[in-house]
Design a protein around this motif. Sequence first.
Motif, PDB file in Angstrom:
ATOM      1  N   ASN A  63       0.652  -1.103   0.255  1.00 31.04           N
ATOM      2  CA  ASN A  63      -0.143  -0.595   0.121  1.00 31.04           C
ATOM      3  C   ASN A  63       1.140   1.374   0.105  1.00 31.04           C
ATOM      4  OD1 ASN A  63      -2.180  -1.512   0.232  1.00 31.04           O
ATOM      5  ND2 ASN A  63      -2.819  -1.488   2.014  1.00 31.04           N
ATOM      6  N   ALA A  64       2.261   1.316   0.681  1.00 33.86           N
ATOM      7  CA  ALA A  64       2.943   2.758   0.931  1.00 33.86           C
ATOM      8  C   ALA A  64       3.087   2.663  -0.375  1.00 33.86           C
ATOM      9  CB  ALA A  64       4.063   2.243   2.458  1.00 33.86           C
ATOM     10  N   TYR A  65       3.937   1.775  -0.936  1.00 35.64           N
ATOM     11  CA  TYR A  65       4.404   2.203  -2.611  1.00 35.64           C
ATOM     12  C   TYR A  65       3.111   2.621  -3.379  1.00 35.64           C
ATOM     13  CZ  TYR A  65       6.614   0.865  -6.617  1.00 35.64           C
ATOM     14  OH  TYR A  65       7.941   1.262  -7.774  1.00 35.64           O
ATOM     15  N   ASN A  66       2.053   2.214  -3.919  1.00 34.86           N
ATOM     16  CA  ASN A  66       1.601   2.113  -4.083  1.00 34.86           C
ATOM     17  C   ASN A  66       0.373   3.696  -4.053  1.00 34.86           C
ATOM     18  OD1 ASN A  66       1.057   0.217  -5.858  1.00 34.86           O
ATOM     19  ND2 ASN A  66      -0.737  -0.684  -4.799  1.00 34.86           N
ATOM     20  N   VAL A  67       0.195   4.151  -2.884  1.00 39.04           N
ATOM     21  CA  VAL A  67       0.173   6.021  -2.095  1.00 39.04           C
ATOM     22  C   VAL A  67       1.249   6.769  -2.405  1.00 39.04           C
ATOM     23  CG1 VAL A  67       0.818   5.786   0.345  1.00 39.04           C
ATOM     24  CG2 VAL A  67      -1.048   7.068  -0.896  1.00 39.04           C
ATOM     25  N   PHE A  68       2.639   6.019  -2.405  1.00 38.18           N
ATOM     26  CA  PHE A  68       3.606   7.403  -2.670  1.00 38.18           C
ATOM     27  C   PHE A  68       4.017   7.122  -3.701  1.00 38.18           C
ATOM     28  CE2 PHE A  68       5.621   5.663   1.278  1.00 38.18           C
ATOM     29  CZ  PHE A  68       4.470   6.352   2.109  1.00 38.18           C
ATOM     30  N   THR A  69       3.646   6.066  -5.055  1.00 39.40           N
ATOM     31  CA  THR A  69       3.364   6.830  -6.403  1.00 39.40           C
ATOM     32  C   THR A  69       2.578   7.572  -6.557  1.00 39.40           C
ATOM     33  OG1 THR A  69       4.466   4.457  -6.565  1.00 39.40           O
ATOM     34  CG2 THR A  69       3.375   5.645  -8.805  1.00 39.40           C
ATOM     35  N   LEU A  70       1.246   7.242  -6.900  1.00 36.90           N
ATOM     36  CA  LEU A  70       0.097   8.424  -6.314  1.00 36.90           C
ATOM     37  C   LEU A  70       0.778   9.620  -6.319  1.00 36.90           C
ATOM     38  CD1 LEU A  70      -3.344   5.951  -5.660  1.00 36.90           C
ATOM     39  CD2 LEU A  70      -2.744   7.082  -7.876  1.00 36.90           C
ATOM     40  N   HIS A  71       1.308  10.273  -4.924  1.00 41.38           N
ATOM     41  CA  HIS A  71       1.632  10.885  -4.384  1.00 41.38           C
ATOM     42  C   HIS A  71       2.333  11.910  -5.540  1.00 41.38           C
ATOM     43  CE1 HIS A  71       3.001  14.224  -1.044  1.00 41.38           C
ATOM     44  NE2 HIS A  71       1.332  13.819  -1.641  1.00 41.38           N
ATOM     45  N   THR A  72       3.227  11.416  -5.719  1.00 44.09           N
ATOM     46  CA  THR A  72       5.151  11.500  -6.446  1.00 44.09           C
ATOM     47  C   THR A  72       4.081  11.868  -8.035  1.00 44.09           C
ATOM     48  OG1 THR A  72       5.735  10.149  -4.715  1.00 44.09           O
ATOM     49  CG2 THR A  72       7.238  11.364  -7.819  1.00 44.09           C
ATOM     50  N   ILE A  73       3.675  11.122  -8.501  1.00 47.27           N
ATOM     51  CA  ILE A  73       2.798  11.859 -10.025  1.00 47.27           C
ATOM     52  C   ILE A  73       1.952  12.817  -9.621  1.00 47.27           C
ATOM     53  CG2 ILE A  73       1.480  11.038 -11.758  1.00 47.27           C
ATOM     54  CD1 ILE A  73       1.932   8.218 -11.100  1.00 47.27           C
ATOM     55  N   GLN A  75       1.644  15.626  -7.522  1.00 49.65           N
ATOM     56  CA  GLN A  75       2.416  16.980  -8.136  1.00 49.65           C
ATOM     57  C   GLN A  75       3.587  17.357  -9.206  1.00 49.65           C
ATOM     58  OE1 GLN A  75       5.610  15.163  -5.312  1.00 49.65           O
ATOM     59  NE2 GLN A  75       4.463  15.948  -3.310  1.00 49.65           N
ATOM     60  N   GLU A  76       2.917  16.475 -10.182  1.00 51.17           N
ATOM     61  CA  GLU A  76       3.743  17.008 -11.722  1.00 51.17           C
ATOM     62  C   GLU A  76       3.153  16.914 -12.757  1.00 51.17           C
ATOM     63  OE1 GLU A  76       7.589  16.881 -12.597  1.00 51.17           O
ATOM     64  OE2 GLU A  76       8.370  15.677 -11.040  1.00 51.17           O
ATOM     65  N   TYR A  77       2.332  16.326 -12.280  1.00 54.80           N
ATOM     66  CA  TYR A  77       0.782  15.959 -13.548  1.00 54.80           C
ATOM     67  C   TYR A  77       0.264  17.270 -13.825  1.00 54.80           C
ATOM     68  CZ  TYR A  77      -3.334  13.974 -15.543  1.00 54.80           C
ATOM     69  OH  TYR A  77      -4.449  14.028 -16.361  1.00 54.80           O
ATOM     70  N   PRO A  78       0.277  17.408 -14.959  1.00 52.90           N
ATOM     71  CA  PRO A  78      -0.230  16.657 -15.958  1.00 52.90           C
ATOM     72  C   PRO A  78       1.449  15.993 -16.749  1.00 52.90           C
ATOM     73  CG  PRO A  78      -0.687  18.546 -17.377  1.00 52.90           C
ATOM     74  CD  PRO A  78      -0.619  18.822 -15.942  1.00 52.90           C
ATOM     75  N   ILE A  79       1.691  14.699 -16.890  1.00 48.73           N
ATOM     76  CA  ILE A  79       2.391  14.146 -17.789  1.00 48.73           C
ATOM     77  C   ILE A  79       2.420  12.747 -18.389  1.00 48.73           C
ATOM     78  CG2 ILE A  79       4.541  15.247 -15.770  1.00 48.73           C
ATOM     79  CD1 ILE A  79       4.130  12.251 -14.589  1.00 48.73           C
ATOM     80  N   SER A  80       3.052  12.682 -19.347  1.00 50.36           N
ATOM     81  CA  SER A  80       2.596  11.784 -19.953  1.00 50.36           C
ATOM     82  C   SER A  80       3.499   9.886 -19.118  1.00 50.36           C
ATOM     83  CB  SER A  80       3.329  11.930 -21.384  1.00 50.36           C
ATOM     84  OG  SER A  80       4.671  11.928 -21.604  1.00 50.36           O
ATOM     85  N   SER A  81       4.522  10.109 -18.991  1.00 52.45           N
ATOM     86  CA  SER A  81       5.105   9.145 -18.488  1.00 52.45           C
ATOM     87  C   SER A  81       5.956   9.469 -16.573  1.00 52.45           C
ATOM     88  CB  SER A  81       5.883   8.483 -19.264  1.00 52.45           C
ATOM     89  OG  SER A  81       6.636   7.314 -18.752  1.00 52.45           O
ATOM     90  N   VAL A  82       5.495   8.416 -16.063  1.00 53.52           N
ATOM     91  CA  VAL A  82       6.873   8.719 -14.834  1.00 53.52           C
ATOM     92  C   VAL A  82       8.195   8.959 -15.205  1.00 53.52           C
ATOM     93  CG1 VAL A  82       5.656   7.552 -13.355  1.00 53.52           C
ATOM     94  CG2 VAL A  82       7.393   6.603 -14.378  1.00 53.52           C
TER      95      VAL A  82
END
Length: 274
Positions: A63-73, A75-82
Motif C-alpha cells: 500500500n505504501a508503494y502505491n500511495v507514494f506513487t500516486l502522491h509523486t505523480i 505533484q507533477e501532473y499532467p505528465i505523459s510518463s513517470v
Amino acid sequence: MRYESLNLLLKEIVTENGKVDYSRLATRRQLLDQAVKEFAERGPDNDEAGFPTDEQKLAYWLNAYNVFTLHTIIQEYPISSVWKTREGQFFQRRRHLAGGRLVSLDDIEHQILRAQFIEPAIHFAINCGMNGCPALRPTAYQGEGIRETLRTTTERFLSNESNCRIDHQARRIFISRIFKMYAEDFGHRHGSTRDYRAGVLRFVAQHTGVSFETIAEYEVLYNVYDWGLNDSRREPHLGPILFHEPVEHFTEGDHELRELHLYEGNFCNRTCSW
C-alpha cells in the motif's frame, strides 16, 4: 492498520479497468495527503506491535508503494510518463516517510518487498504509474488473506492477453516483460538462465491453469512494455501494437551488451549494469 483514507481515495479514483483518474485525484489532494500522513506516522519500523505478522507488514509496504506513487505523480501532473518528471529521479529520490523512515520507491521495491518477503506475486500488486504495470486495485491490501489476494491479482493480470498469451499451435508463450526484468524472482535467485526460464514458466502455469509440462519447452517471447502514464483520460501509447518478438539476449556472465533495440514512439528505460 485499516487504511481508511487510502480505501476512500482508491474508491474514487480507480477506474473499472484499473487505470487512475488523475484529474479526479487532483481534486482530492486533501484525502491523498491524509493517507500519506497515516503512512508517515505508523509503520512496521516504529510500531512493531501494530504489525505483528509478515502478512500485515507485506500489506503495509504494498500500500505504501502505491500511495507514494500516486502522491509523486500528482505533484507533477499532467505528465505523459513517470520518466518525464522534471528531476528524473522518480524511483530513486527518498521523499516519503514510512513509519518515520525516509524511503524511495526503489527502497520499498528492492530493499524491502523483494529482499524481505521473497514473494514474486508482489510484482502484480505494486503499481508504478505505467500502462505496462498491473492494474491498480480499488481497495487497499489487508494483511488478512493477503496471499489469496495476491494470487487473485496475479491471475487477473495474466488473464489479459497483453500480459500473457499462449499459442499452443506455434508452441510459443508471449508474456509481460515484467517476467524478464525480474526473472530471478521467479526462479532461483542465483540460478542459471535456464533456471530463471523454468521458474517463470512454472509461475505462469500455476496461475493460468495450464500444466507446466505442456509449456516447459515453449519459446518464451516478451511483450513490449508500455511506459506511458496509466491515465484513464489518455489512450495507451502502443495503439494496436500488442506483441513484439525481441531479439536482445544477455546473461549474467556477459561482459558486453550484445544487442540493443530502441523503440521509437515508446518509452525506454535501459539500465544496463554491465
